[in-house]
Write a protein that holds these residues in place. Structure first.
Motif, PDB file in Angstrom:
ATOM      1  N   ASP A 247     -14.418   0.325  -0.241  1.00 52.44           N
ATOM      2  CA  ASP A 247     -13.919  -0.670   0.703  1.00 52.44           C
ATOM      3  C   ASP A 247     -13.088  -0.018   1.800  1.00 52.44           C
ATOM      4  N   PRO A 248     -13.655   0.054   3.013  1.00 51.66           N
ATOM      5  CA  PRO A 248     -12.918   0.720   4.094  1.00 51.66           C
ATOM      6  C   PRO A 248     -11.605   0.022   4.420  1.00 51.66           C
ATOM      7  N   ARG A 249     -11.455  -1.243   4.050  1.00 50.56           N
ATOM      8  CA  ARG A 249     -10.237  -1.956   4.420  1.00 50.56           C
ATOM      9  C   ARG A 249      -8.999  -1.418   3.721  1.00 50.56           C
ATOM     10  N   VAL A 250      -9.169  -0.818   2.553  1.00 47.78           N
ATOM     11  CA  VAL A 250      -7.980  -0.320   1.856  1.00 47.78           C
ATOM     12  C   VAL A 250      -7.823   1.185   1.997  1.00 47.78           C
ATOM     13  N   ARG A 251      -8.754   1.827   2.693  1.00 48.81           N
ATOM     14  CA  ARG A 251      -8.679   3.280   2.812  1.00 48.81           C
ATOM     15  C   ARG A 251      -7.404   3.716   3.501  1.00 48.81           C
TER      16      ARG A 251
ATOM     17  N   MET B 248      -7.687  11.407  17.332  1.00 44.91           N
ATOM     18  CA  MET B 248      -6.464  10.599  17.251  1.00 44.91           C
ATOM     19  C   MET B 248      -6.597   9.520  16.183  1.00 44.91           C
ATOM     20  N   ALA B 249      -7.615   8.671  16.380  1.00 41.01           N
ATOM     21  CA  ALA B 249      -7.842   7.611  15.402  1.00 41.01           C
ATOM     22  C   ALA B 249      -8.179   8.209  14.046  1.00 41.01           C
ATOM     23  N   GLY B 250      -8.969   9.292  14.104  1.00 38.64           N
ATOM     24  CA  GLY B 250      -9.374   9.953  12.868  1.00 38.64           C
ATOM     25  C   GLY B 250      -8.185  10.464  12.074  1.00 38.64           C
ATOM     26  N   SER B 251      -7.237  11.098  12.782  1.00 39.82           N
ATOM     27  CA  SER B 251      -6.112  11.671  12.062  1.00 39.82           C
ATOM     28  C   SER B 251      -5.205  10.563  11.522  1.00 39.82           C
ATOM     29  N   LEU B 252      -5.082   9.473  12.292  1.00 34.30           N
ATOM     30  CA  LEU B 252      -4.320   8.325  11.810  1.00 34.30           C
ATOM     31  C   LEU B 252      -4.905   7.841  10.492  1.00 34.30           C
ATOM     32  N   GLN B 253      -6.235   7.685  10.537  1.00 39.43           N
ATOM     33  CA  GLN B 253      -6.974   7.226   9.383  1.00 39.43           C
ATOM     34  C   GLN B 253      -6.724   8.143   8.192  1.00 39.43           C
ATOM     35  N   GLY B 254      -6.830   9.472   8.472  1.00 37.80           N
ATOM     36  CA  GLY B 254      -6.624  10.446   7.415  1.00 37.80           C
ATOM     37  C   GLY B 254      -5.231  10.336   6.831  1.00 37.80           C
ATOM     38  N   GLY B 255      -4.227  10.143   7.686  1.00 36.66           N
ATOM     39  CA  GLY B 255      -2.860  10.017   7.219  1.00 36.66           C
ATOM     40  C   GLY B 255      -2.697   8.826   6.287  1.00 36.66           C
ATOM     41  N   ARG B 256      -3.325   7.723   6.671  1.00 38.04           N
ATOM     42  CA  ARG B 256      -3.203   6.508   5.871  1.00 38.04           C
ATOM     43  C   ARG B 256      -3.842   6.721   4.492  1.00 38.04           C
ATOM     44  N   THR B 257      -5.009   7.373   4.528  1.00 40.72           N
ATOM     45  CA  THR B 257      -5.711   7.597   3.267  1.00 40.72           C
ATOM     46  C   THR B 257      -4.894   8.468   2.323  1.00 40.72           C
ATOM     47  N   SER B 258      -4.346   9.562   2.863  1.00 40.86           N
ATOM     48  CA  SER B 258      -3.613  10.455   1.962  1.00 40.86           C
ATOM     49  C   SER B 258      -2.345   9.766   1.482  1.00 40.86           C
TER      50      SER B 258
ATOM     51  N   ARG C 284      -2.086   6.621   0.858  1.00 39.72           N
ATOM     52  CA  ARG C 284      -2.510   5.701  -0.191  1.00 39.72           C
ATOM     53  C   ARG C 284      -2.754   6.451  -1.496  1.00 39.72           C
ATOM     54  N   ILE C 285      -3.429   7.588  -1.373  1.00 41.23           N
ATOM     55  CA  ILE C 285      -3.696   8.372  -2.578  1.00 41.23           C
ATOM     56  C   ILE C 285      -2.380   8.805  -3.218  1.00 41.23           C
ATOM     57  N   GLY C 286      -1.431   9.236  -2.368  1.00 41.08           N
ATOM     58  CA  GLY C 286      -0.128   9.623  -2.871  1.00 41.08           C
ATOM     59  C   GLY C 286       0.540   8.480  -3.607  1.00 41.08           C
ATOM     60  N   HIS C 287       0.489   7.290  -3.014  1.00 42.79           N
ATOM     61  CA  HIS C 287       1.118   6.120  -3.599  1.00 42.79           C
ATOM     62  C   HIS C 287       0.503   5.789  -4.960  1.00 42.79           C
ATOM     63  N   VAL C 288      -0.828   5.801  -4.987  1.00 43.89           N
ATOM     64  CA  VAL C 288      -1.543   5.467  -6.213  1.00 43.89           C
ATOM     65  C   VAL C 288      -1.213   6.469  -7.317  1.00 43.89           C
ATOM     66  N   THR C 289      -1.176   7.753  -6.931  1.00 43.97           N
ATOM     67  CA  THR C 289      -0.871   8.783  -7.914  1.00 43.97           C
ATOM     68  C   THR C 289       0.560   8.639  -8.419  1.00 43.97           C
ATOM     69  N   PHE C 290       1.470   8.346  -7.508  1.00 41.59           N
ATOM     70  CA  PHE C 290       2.862   8.175  -7.905  1.00 41.59           C
ATOM     71  C   PHE C 290       2.988   7.045  -8.926  1.00 41.59           C
ATOM     72  N   ARG C 291       2.307   5.946  -8.640  1.00 42.32           N
ATOM     73  CA  ARG C 291       2.366   4.806  -9.568  1.00 42.32           C
ATOM     74  C   ARG C 291       1.813   5.200 -10.930  1.00 42.32           C
ATOM     75  N   ALA C 292       0.736   5.977 -10.934  1.00 41.62           N
ATOM     76  CA  ALA C 292       0.134   6.397 -12.197  1.00 41.62           C
ATOM     77  C   ALA C 292       1.127   7.233 -12.997  1.00 41.62           C
ATOM     78  N   ILE C 293       1.787   8.158 -12.306  1.00 46.60           N
ATOM     79  CA  ILE C 293       2.746   9.027 -13.007  1.00 46.60           C
ATOM     80  C   ILE C 293       3.913   8.215 -13.536  1.00 46.60           C
ATOM     81  N   LEU C 294       4.362   7.258 -12.728  1.00 42.64           N
ATOM     82  CA  LEU C 294       5.470   6.398 -13.152  1.00 42.64           C
ATOM     83  C   LEU C 294       5.094   5.637 -14.422  1.00 42.64           C
ATOM     84  N   THR C 295       3.893   5.081 -14.430  1.00 41.56           N
ATOM     85  CA  THR C 295       3.449   4.321 -15.598  1.00 41.56           C
ATOM     86  C   THR C 295       3.393   5.215 -16.832  1.00 41.56           C
ATOM     87  N   LEU C 296       2.858   6.392 -16.628  1.00 45.71           N
ATOM     88  CA  LEU C 296       2.748   7.342 -17.739  1.00 45.71           C
ATOM     89  C   LEU C 296       4.131   7.685 -18.282  1.00 45.71           C
ATOM     90  N   PHE C 297       5.055   7.853 -17.384  1.00 46.43           N
ATOM     91  CA  PHE C 297       6.434   8.151 -17.734  1.00 46.43           C
ATOM     92  C   PHE C 297       7.012   7.011 -18.581  1.00 46.43           C
TER      93      PHE C 297
END
Ligand code: ADP
Ligand code: MG
Lengths: 310, 337, 333
Positions: C329-333, C1-11, C13-26
């Protein structure tokens, strides 16, 4: 608190300024930095009185590339100009570019950051997205591609607002691309200040937003902006030097970076003409170190960290 | 309490004439002076005082954990009769955590944010007790269960836990090397009232279960009554009173203690306003002559301005005040001259 | 339960970071497009000017079509520009007549990657170590020397440092070459000699870039470490009986590394400008020299191509450090 007389308020302010100065000047670095900056500001303020008018190929006073002597304290360049003369005039150009572009970037940064933090919501989202772009893409990279294009558009002749076009463009481009850092800091400060009581009170009384921002928020942002402003200047000097070194400066009004570029083209390093490129480089080093030291001291004064050993 | 005879003979911890100075911008500031007390095995003692009175400094000095700008300028600390090298980091190391451990105030900051909690609990077992990694982890899991956290939560990072949970983790960590003494430096200050009560209950239960001696530091006298045997009151770096909880509450002797007890909000008396003690404690830079409390003391006498009162035995406890024992007339005249 | 929550948050975050990168490139691409159109003259002339001499009329015509230069600026031309750019078509150089910008860039890229890569690795190793050590032993003699030197290095333009290095080690002492990336005489030598020659040419430019970077890393790592040593968890570590080496390695190091990782992204402007100017000093045949030639020859297609490349590398570098930060840094994962 609200019933403070003008008298006691003035007293409080002098008290605060005194305590600030005491702490600020307690840093050795602050002294060193201020000393260096004062020296170069004097040079920049009256180059003509110190070393005469800027020498050109025609008014050059010496032989080609002669090392330092009593006649030319810092030697001469490849067309016989006195390097000391060039450096002192370069101080004016370099510092003008750095300071004016910093003012521009502070104005833009504060405006964007404060608007963003104060209004929040959609305005904040859009402004921050723009800020992110300028934050991620370094000022130098933007300036590198924008400067030649803009110069091409407006031409290199004549002058704009009293500046030669290349200087004007460099100032404008550096100023308008290096504000993101300031905007972020100002925004986060504004966000926390917005929640304070006095802002609420001012809003209830019916003070308009612009008034609140300028009279209530801006004064409280000064410490952070000042500390980071010094670093912005150091960065502007650095960017300007690099751009001019690549040949984007104005050869008729050379900054230190332009001098370095000329020295490089004249093969100063490989022909051993150390005085030619040594002097402008040292000037850049000392001035930007000066701003960094002052900035660090300001930062330390305003945000004392709890360190066991200072 | 269980065995009064043995208690009197062999204290597990003895502090004698402890003095600590802080160096600040070249000047040396006397912070702790002449602190002496003894603690028996299994005893719970509270160290109470206003913020800034030197409780943490005292605790850190005893545990040999003073910051680099502090120095022990006098006195000694004995553990089971042997002198602890509290001012020698390397020599102190074998004693750490296996004899005295500490539960720090803010568990959020006292736990390393980048490591899983199980690893942080297991660490001293590996390093101090020489356990293998697996043994240490197994021990850490036991400890977590002991403080009421399921062992599975050990994989969490500190920021994923609530304040109360983090404090439990701190307690589990403090028990890792089976110490005889645990110092709790305001272990519940940052918590809400209910969690505070739970943590204190846990500490009390563990203390009797493991026969721990507990030094509980707090600025809140109301915390003390339920979970301590004895109270020491500290003011401006000195102990001013020391006595059993019952004695102190029923019959406080030092004027400061009296004011402290009066300032505890009492639910039975309705919502009476808490009356804080008027005035401010002296700063480190400006320690007055004589008794440091005299400027706020309702019964200050001329002698208090000249001479620091010593902590002396009086009735069942100890107190540092010229009111106890009451001076005879001629003595007073002599002292005031 | 906690693990999957954690996994959801991480993915997320990765999605968000990637989106920002693509936006900047654009946004980089759009800026590139607009800048190009601002230059006076017909964009078609500008774009094809370089190719004109050596490319046949049909080729120009087909290029004109493929860029859609006869259609409206926005959105047709913009979309067209984006799609051709995306396919790696960056136009033709003015100066190197008829050469494709993409080819020019690819040809120069390895030299720059070697230079910047070696400098960066050296700078991170030396700078972070020195900074962390200085912060750990702050106030000591080594700290004073190290942080004083670093502040000075940090304020020195790297290309000037390069000129000083050439003067001292090449002109005056004659120990190392101060020009180019290889000697013509060694170009046909056998492997060890060839490698040695390349390495000798690499020393000074790498040093010029690395020294400035070391200054920056030391300053930041030292500040980070000075903050870490005052943290409460360091007192906990000491209380637990760790030796000072164990405290440094197990508890301080990783926490002090976090601000340094952030610095790497803040620092990209310095790395880029350092690399470009230093290459120009040493006539290093990389992107930097290409840029300088483009700036001086007003070779806009090349400049635009370089800008796109720089934008891309910066965005990718940001992406990588963002993700690395998440790991540290686990705090931002
Ligand atoms: N690292 C330090 N350096 C200098 N002074 C300190 C330091 N830590 C505490 N002090 C001073 O020592 C006094 C006692 O502090 P402390 O022991 O933390 O009190 P308490 O724990 O009772 O609140 C205070 O006046 C405080 O300002
Ligand atoms: Mg405390």
């Amino acid at each position: 608190m609200t019933k403070l007389t003008a008298e006691s308020r003035r007293h409080l302010r002098t008290q605060a300024i005194k305590s600030f100065l005491r702490r600020f000047l307690g840093h050795n670095g602050a002294w060193l930095g201020l000393l260096a900056l004062a020296f170069f500001l004097v040079l920049a303020a009256m180059p003509g009185a110190l070393v005469g008018p800027l020498q050109t190929a025609i008014t050059a006073t010496g032989d080609f590339l002669i090392p330092p002597s009593t006649q030319h304290l810092l030697g001469t360049d490849e067309i016989g100009r006195d390097v000391l003369n060039l450096i002192v005039h370069g101080a004016r150009t370099s510092l003008t570019i750095a300071l004016v572009s910093t003012v521009i970037s502070l104005i833009v940064g504060i405006t964007v950051g404060m608007t963003s933090g104060y209004y929040g919501g959609r305005i904040d989202a859009w402004l921050m997205r723009t800020t992110d772009f300028f934050f991620v893409i370094p000022s130098f990279v933007l300036a590198l591609v924008i400067t030649p294009v803009v110069l091409e558009v407006i031409g290199r002749g004549g002058d704009i607002l009293g500046f030669r076009p290349s200087l004007f463009v460099i100032i404008l481009v550096i100023g308008s691309t290096s504000w993101a850092f300031v905007a972020r800091i100002v925004r986060s400060q504004t966000l926390s200040l917005r929640e304070r009581q006095f802002v609420e009170r001012a809003r209830v009384v019916g003070t308009n937003d612009l008034n609140i921002m300028v009279h209530h928020l801006l004064p409280l942002l000064v410490p952070q902006v000042a500390a980071n402003g010094a670093l912005v200047v150091a960065n502007a000097i650095y960017t300007e030097t690099a751009l001019s070194f690549l040949g984007l400066g104005d050869p008729l009004q050379p900054s230190w970076g332009t001098l370095l570029s000329l020295a490089e083209r004249a093969g100063a390093a490989s022909s051993g003409a150390w005085w030619y490129f040594g002097a402008p480089g040292l000037c850049v080093l000392i001035v930007s170190l000066g701003f960094v030291l002052v900035g660090n001291a300001l930062d330390d004064t305003f945000n004392p960290r709890r360190r066991a050993i200072p | 309490m269980k065995n009064p005879c043995q208690q009197a003979k062999a204290p597990i911890l003895a502090v004698e004439g402890l003095a600590v100075d802080y160096r600040l911008r070249g000047s040396s500031l006397p912070t702790i002076r002449d602190v002496s007390f003894e603690i028996q095995a299994g005893e719970a003692v509270a160290l109470v005082g206003e913020s800034g009175s030197g409780k943490t400094t005292t605790a850190m000095a005893i545990a040999g954990l003073l910051p680099p700008n502090a120095a022990v300028s006098g006195g000694e600390v004995r553990y089971r009769g042997d002198r602890l090298p509290i001012d020698d980091d390397a020599a102190m190391r074998p004693h750490r955590w296996s004899e005295i451990s500490v539960v720090f105030q803010g568990a959020m900051n006292a736990l390393n944010p980048v490591h899983r909690i199980i690893k942080q609990i297991a660490e001293p077992c590996q390093l101090q007790l020489g356990m293998s990694r697996d043994e240490a982890i197994a021990r850490a899991r036991e400890l977590l269960e002991l403080v009421g956290i399921s062992a599975e939560r050990g994989r969490a990072y500190p920021h994923e836990l609530s304040g109360g949970m983090r404090q439990r983790v701190m307690i589990a960590m403090a028990l890792a090397c089976s110490p005889s003494i645990v110092i709790g430096d305001e272990p519940t200050t940052a918590l809400d009232v209910i969690t505070q009560a739970q943590i204190l209950k846990l500490l009390t239960a563990l203390r009797s279960q493991l026969n721990l001696a507990l030094i509980l530091i707090t600025h809140d006298l109301s915390v003390v009554a339920e979970c301590c045997d004895r109270v020491m009151i500290m003011y401006a770096g000195r102990l001013v009173e020391d006595g059993s909880v019952a004695d102190i509450f029923a019959n406080p002797k030092h004027p400061y203690t009296k004011l402290l007890i009066e300032s505890i909000p009492n639910p039975e008396h309705g919502k009476r306003m808490v009356r804080p003690i008027p005035g401010d404690p002296p700063t480190l830079q400006h320690r007055p002559s004589g008794c440091a409390f005299r400027s706020r003391c309702p019964s200050a006498m001329p002698v208090c301005a000249t001479e620091v009162p010593n902590l002396k035995r009086w009735e069942q406890g100890r107190v540092a005040c010229y009111l106890h024992p009451p001076m005879k007339h001629e003595e007073k005249a002599l002292a005031n001259a | 339960m906690a693990g999957s929550l954690q996994g959801g948050r991480t993915s997320r975050r990765i999605g968000h970071v990637t989106f920002r990168a693509i936006l900047t490139l654009f946004m980089v691409a759009i800026l590139n497009f607009l800048l190009f159109r601002v230059i006076p003259g017909d964009p078609a002339d500008m774009l094809l000017a370089g190719a004109r001499n050596s490319v046949s009329a049909e080729q120009i015509e087909s290029q004109r079509k493929s860029w859609g230069l006869d259609r409206p600026l926005i959105p047709d031309q913009l979309l067209n520009y984006l799609s051709t750019t995306f396919q790696g078509d960056l136009g033709y150089s003015f100066k190197f007549s008829g050469r494709r910008v993409a080819d020019l860039i690819l040809e120069r890229l390895p030299a720059t990657i070697a230079l910047v890569g070696v400098a960066q690795v050296i700078a991170i190793l030396c700078g972070v170590m020195l900074g962390i050590y200085a912060g750990w032993r702050r106030g000591g003699a080594i700290d004073h020397v190290v942080s004083g030197t670093s502040l000075a290095l940090y304020s020195t333009p790297p290309f000037w440092l390069g000129m000083v290095l050439v003067l001292v080690f090449s002109t005056a002492l004659g120990w190392l070459p101060g020009y180019g990336s290889y000697s013509p005489s060694a170009a046909t030598a056998d492997l060890p000699d060839w490698l040695g020659d390349r390495a000798r040419h690499l020393v000074l430019p790498v040093l010029a870039i690395a020294l400035g970077l070391i200054g920056q890393y030391v300053v930041v790592a030292r500040a980070a470490m000075s903050d870490v040593v005052t943290e409460d968890y360091m007192v906990t570590a000491r209380a637990k009986g760790l030796t000072s080496g164990q405290m440094l390695m197990r508890h301080a190091f990783r926490n002090a590394l976090l601000p340094v990782v952030t610095l790497v992204t803040l620092n990209l402007g310095y790395i880029v400008s350092g690399a470009i100017t230093v290459e120009s000093v040493f006539a290093w045949p990389g992107i930097g020299s290409l840029t300088v030639e483009a700036v001086n020859g007003r070779d806009y297609p090349v400049l635009q191509g370089v800008f796109l490349l720089l934008g891309l590398s910066i965005v990718v570098a940001n992406l990588v450090t963002d993700l690395a930060y998440g790991i540290l840094d686990p705090r931002v994962r």
